[in-house]
Motif scaffolding. Sequence first.
Motif, short mmCIF file in Angstrom:
data_model
loop_
_atom_site.label_atom_id
_atom_site.label_comp_id
_atom_site.label_asym_id
_atom_site.label_seq_id
_atom_site.Cartn_x
_atom_site.Cartn_y
_atom_site.Cartn_z
N ARG A 149 0.84 -1.20 0.00
CA ARG A 149 0.00 0.00 0.00
C ARG A 149 0.87 1.25 0.00
N GLN A 150 0.56 2.19 -0.88
CA GLN A 150 1.32 3.43 -0.97
C GLN A 150 0.76 4.44 0.02
N LEU B 265 -1.31 11.63 -3.43
CA LEU B 265 -2.70 11.72 -2.98
C LEU B 265 -3.63 12.10 -4.13
N GLU B 266 -3.17 13.02 -4.95
CA GLU B 266 -4.00 13.42 -6.09
C GLU B 266 -4.22 12.24 -7.03
N ARG B 267 -3.16 11.48 -7.26
CA ARG B 267 -3.27 10.32 -8.15
C ARG B 267 -4.20 9.25 -7.57
N LEU B 268 -4.08 9.00 -6.27
CA LEU B 268 -4.90 7.97 -5.63
C LEU B 268 -6.35 8.40 -5.45
N GLU B 269 -6.57 9.71 -5.43
CA GLU B 269 -7.93 10.21 -5.23
C GLU B 269 -8.78 10.09 -6.50
N LYS B 270 -8.16 10.11 -7.64
CA LYS B 270 -8.92 10.12 -8.90
C LYS B 270 -9.86 8.93 -9.04
N PRO B 271 -9.42 7.70 -8.77
CA PRO B 271 -10.37 6.59 -8.86
C PRO B 271 -11.52 6.71 -7.88
N TYR B 272 -11.23 7.23 -6.69
CA TYR B 272 -12.29 7.41 -5.69
C TYR B 272 -13.32 8.42 -6.16
N LEU B 273 -12.85 9.53 -6.71
CA LEU B 273 -13.78 10.55 -7.21
C LEU B 273 -14.63 10.00 -8.35
N SER B 274 -14.05 9.14 -9.16
CA SER B 274 -14.79 8.61 -10.30
C SER B 274 -15.93 7.70 -9.88
#
Length: 202
Positions: A4-5, A23-32
Amino acid sequence: MSERQTVSFTQMKDGTKEDYDLLERLEKPYLSLTADRVMDELRRQGEVSLEGYRITRLDHGLQSASRALREGADIDWVVGTLLHDIGDGLAPQNHDRFSAEVIRPFVRWDVAWVVEHHGIFQMLYYGHHYGWDRNARDQFKDHPCFESCAAFCERWDQASFDPDYVAEPLATFEPMVREVFARTAYDPAVIREGEVTGLPPL
């Protein structure tokens, strides 16, 4: 299983650019997946409801949105109407404002305003039974969205507690929900601040 990153910091002020890029990169799938979470909450409202009503909260949302759809309302109004009580589960004391914040980044500002204020406008129909000011909405009488909110409550909200009304199924609205929540958040071309579209004429 991959490791886990995580960020390097324990206080936000100590974060590096690399931390925040992660964080920005990992947040994108969540937002989608926001539309999925909204749909899950709607389905939950069909299983758990406030006592006393003759229909579930999901049924109420479907009835309200069906009325809007059948009167020719556009996608912002239909989705806003479907979700106007989405906050009931977590914020029953201020569900109107909670619901408005769910949709605000993705719909026109006047739709979000109506959802945010529909609670006080609805008091016209029942406030006097509790000794409240049923005309409390009059504090907004000079607001450009006053008539829209009054019409929303009269035509689509207060009329939609009828167990005999044949509403559209949730599947009718799911593509619209997904389209709205796929928009870029706070896109000025969507929000159209200050523009009042009003409800479609009867």
